[in-house]
Design a protein around this motif. Structure first.
Motif, PDB file in Angstrom:
ATOM      1  N   SER A  43       0.826  -1.197   0.000  1.00 10.65           N
ATOM      2  CA  SER A  43       0.000   0.000   0.000  1.00 10.65           C
ATOM      3  C   SER A  43       0.869   1.258   0.000  1.00 10.65           C
ATOM      4  CB  SER A  43      -0.906   0.005   1.234  1.00 10.65           C
ATOM      5  OG  SER A  43      -1.665   1.186   1.264  1.00 10.65           O
ATOM      6  N   HIS A  47      -1.236   2.564   6.886  1.00  7.53           N
ATOM      7  CA  HIS A  47      -2.429   2.307   7.691  1.00  7.53           C
ATOM      8  C   HIS A  47      -2.022   1.537   8.936  1.00  7.53           C
ATOM      9  CE1 HIS A  47      -5.439   3.480   4.729  1.00  7.53           C
ATOM     10  NE2 HIS A  47      -4.789   2.787   3.810  1.00  7.53           N
ATOM     11  N   ASN A  51      -6.930  -0.715  10.510  1.00  6.50           N
ATOM     12  CA  ASN A  51      -7.445   0.031   9.363  1.00  6.50           C
ATOM     13  C   ASN A  51      -7.247  -0.749   8.070  1.00  6.50           C
ATOM     14  OD1 ASN A  51      -8.342   2.167  10.882  1.00  6.50           O
ATOM     15  ND2 ASN A  51      -6.529   3.436  10.511  1.00  6.50           N
ATOM     16  N   GLN A  52      -6.084  -1.397   7.937  1.00  3.25           N
ATOM     17  CA  GLN A  52      -5.798  -2.200   6.753  1.00  3.25           C
ATOM     18  C   GLN A  52      -6.754  -3.386   6.688  1.00  3.25           C
ATOM     19  OE1 GLN A  52      -3.435  -1.385   4.342  1.00  3.25           O
ATOM     20  NE2 GLN A  52      -4.510  -2.952   3.209  1.00  3.25           N
ATOM     21  N   TYR A  54      -9.785  -3.606   7.994  1.00  2.00           N
ATOM     22  CA  TYR A  54     -11.114  -3.083   7.648  1.00  2.00           C
ATOM     23  C   TYR A  54     -11.192  -2.721   6.168  1.00  2.00           C
ATOM     24  CZ  TYR A  54     -15.278  -0.169   7.632  1.00  2.00           C
ATOM     25  OH  TYR A  54     -16.497   0.368   7.335  1.00  2.00           O
ATOM     26  N   SER A  55     -10.160  -2.085   5.655  1.00  2.38           N
ATOM     27  CA  SER A  55     -10.128  -1.698   4.249  1.00  2.38           C
ATOM     28  C   SER A  55     -10.195  -2.929   3.341  1.00  2.38           C
ATOM     29  CB  SER A  55      -8.859  -0.894   3.968  1.00  2.38           C
ATOM     30  OG  SER A  55      -8.728  -0.627   2.600  1.00  2.38           O
ATOM     31  N   THR A  58     -13.793  -4.350   3.470  1.00  2.21           N
ATOM     32  CA  THR A  58     -14.819  -3.563   2.759  1.00  2.21           C
ATOM     33  C   THR A  58     -14.635  -3.642   1.252  1.00  2.21           C
ATOM     34  OG1 THR A  58     -13.515  -1.546   3.029  1.00  2.21           O
ATOM     35  CG2 THR A  58     -15.228  -1.968   4.661  1.00  2.21           C
TER      36      THR A  58
END
Length: 128
Positions: A43, A47, A51-52, A54-55, A58
């Motif tokens: 990336s 993050h 956060n990573q 969750y990303s 999603t």
């Protein structure tokens, strides 16, 4: 051991079963963690781990965490089974050959290290 006593199988089979089980559990538990780590490495934006995670979820759903699972399970099961079998059989053989109740530390270190080397060579084709 539990496997040997309940299933009435030999020591070598018990070692292979234990190594296979340990390799499979290791792969199933750690592959999703590694998927998040490797995605974070690629990336451009930094993050946090959560956060990573969750990303990834999603964007691609739960399947994102199982990328490479077959290769990881194959590699870890092969390593676990080979290492456990080779280590156990060589320790027994050396104990019998030298008529010892307990092998010296240097012998155990050599057996464990060389068993890990052979298991690594056998499982390395599954790396991707």
């Amino acid at each position: 051991s539990i496997t040997r006593n309940r299933l009435q199988c030999g020591d070598n089979i018990s070692s292979i079963a234990a190594g296979t089980f340990a390799g499979a559990i290791n792969a199933l538990l750690l592959n999703p963690v590694a998927a998040v780590k490797y995605t974070a490495w690629n990336s451009q934006i930094q993050h946090t781990y959560m956060n990573q995670l969750y990303s990834m979820y999603t964007i691609g759903g739960a399947q994102q965490f199982f990328k490479g699972m077959y290769a990881t399970v194959s590699r870890d099961v092969t390593f676990g089974a080979a290492f456990a079998y080779i280590r156990y059989s060589r320790r027994k053989r050396w104990q019998h050959h030298y008529a010892l109740d307990e092998l010296p530390y240097s012998y155990r270190l050599w057996i464990d290290g060389s068993s890990a080397f052979v298991a690594t060579v056998l499982s390395s084709p599954f790396n991707y």
